[in-house]
Design a protein around this motif. Sequence first.
Motif, PDB file in Angstrom:
ATOM      1  N   UNK A 314       0.820  -1.219   0.000  1.00 26.39           N
ATOM      2  CA  UNK A 314       0.000   0.000   0.000  1.00 26.39           C
ATOM      3  C   UNK A 314       0.850   1.264   0.000  1.00 26.39           C
ATOM      4  N   UNK A 315       1.930   1.282   0.776  1.00 23.65           N
ATOM      5  CA  UNK A 315       2.780   2.473   0.822  1.00 23.65           C
ATOM      6  C   UNK A 315       3.364   2.764  -0.559  1.00 23.65           C
ATOM      7  N   UNK A 316       3.815   1.715  -1.247  1.00 21.84           N
ATOM      8  CA  UNK A 316       4.382   1.893  -2.584  1.00 21.84           C
ATOM      9  C   UNK A 316       3.313   2.371  -3.569  1.00 21.84           C
ATOM     10  N   UNK A 317       2.068   1.900  -3.381  1.00 17.00           N
ATOM     11  CA  UNK A 317       0.972   2.340  -4.243  1.00 17.00           C
ATOM     12  C   UNK A 317       0.755   3.837  -4.133  1.00 17.00           C
ATOM     13  N   UNK A 318       0.631   4.347  -2.892  1.00 15.19           N
ATOM     14  CA  UNK A 318       0.396   5.777  -2.709  1.00 15.19           C
ATOM     15  C   UNK A 318       1.599   6.599  -3.183  1.00 15.19           C
ATOM     16  N   UNK A 319       2.797   6.083  -2.950  1.00 15.85           N
ATOM     17  CA  UNK A 319       4.009   6.780  -3.379  1.00 15.85           C
ATOM     18  C   UNK A 319       4.048   6.902  -4.904  1.00 15.85           C
ATOM     19  N   UNK A 327      -1.264  12.156  -8.643  1.00 13.29           N
ATOM     20  CA  UNK A 327      -2.652  11.990  -8.190  1.00 13.29           C
ATOM     21  C   UNK A 327      -2.663  11.778  -6.678  1.00 13.29           C
ATOM     22  N   UNK A 328      -3.539  12.497  -5.996  1.00 14.84           N
ATOM     23  CA  UNK A 328      -3.555  12.492  -4.527  1.00 14.84           C
ATOM     24  C   UNK A 328      -4.864  11.928  -4.010  1.00 14.84           C
ATOM     25  N   UNK A 329      -4.753  10.965  -3.094  1.00 14.54           N
ATOM     26  CA  UNK A 329      -5.898  10.387  -2.401  1.00 14.54           C
ATOM     27  C   UNK A 329      -5.753  10.591  -0.900  1.00 14.54           C
TER      28      UNK A 329
END
Length: 368
Positions: A314-319, A327-329
């Motif tokens: 998940x951390x790599x996904x957001x990064x 793109x910001x979530x």
Amino acid sequence: MHYKRMPIEAESPEEFGYDRISNNLSESSIKDKTLQQLNVTLDIAGLVLFYGDHKGLPELREQIAAQGQGLTADHVLVTAGAAGALFMIATALLTKEDHLVVIRPNYATNIETPKTIGAQISFIDLHFEDGFALDTQRIAAAITPATKLISVTVPHNPTGTMITQQQMQEIIAIAEKAGCYVLFDETYRDLSFNTPLPLGASLSPLAISVSSMSKAYGVPGIRTGWLITQNNSLLQLLLAAKEQIGICGSVIDENIASSILKKRTELMQENHLRIQHKLAIVREWIQQEPMISWIPPQGGVVCFPRIDLPDEKTAAFYERLLHQHKTYLAPGHWFDMPDQYFRLGYDWPTEQELRNGLAAISAAAREV
């Protein structure tokens, strides 16, 4: 009190820098508006910049009270946004000896301020598998002799789900039996997809309604919100809190808010048409994206989907989503939830930004 920055603020897009984000899907309001876009003309050259009415501009309080049956301007206290109202309620009502019941996930202030005070908290966790539905009997079971407050958001933030009017009445009945207050954070009430529920404060002297101009009207910069209660002793307590924090609100901000509320019906009609169009875009994307599942919202401008990724990715996904796709979530940990969940705000971005952002989520999910 020992303050600690909340992730939802420390990691907010305004902190990261709007200029570094192409597709901002983290915002929880309609698109920010200008006075020109709102077709509001103000003549403030002759406005005396005095200490205003400590409860708030009388005309503004009348407009707010008119939204609830049996309410008057004397039941309304204008605050520095809904955040100011929530802070005053928590600090005025809670001590280390007190207990509160909080629906989770929730807007961070409804959790972090009581934590900072040291109050004892019982969480009623909503689960994706149950459609984020609220079981009011779990609230009743969590009540203790020390319970001072029940905290509910309706429509819910961050899921966009709704309780029914019967459930609202059940929560009030629980509070009345326990002799505690119930806070209804109704920031998205004007954006309910169906007929809005009654203002909680109109149903019981133990109910407190909170809302603001930020989410449904797109003017968070004027920092104007309010709380409503029929309990005059409670209102006087909260007025004392307001006076010790800032005496009164900005007379300019309150005049702007009043001018906007005069156009409330027209503005909400425009908002609902646009929101449903953008929600249809999200719905179509999710139907075609096997890695994403959701509970469709029933109000507001946010939903809380779940992505099919293991914890370690998940951390790599957001990064990658941010730095490669701009793109910001709003990740789940902003709401005390796992980061497989994310709050997706679908009305703040333009239609093209929304489409680009959704495509970016799909791409980033497959790249990690």
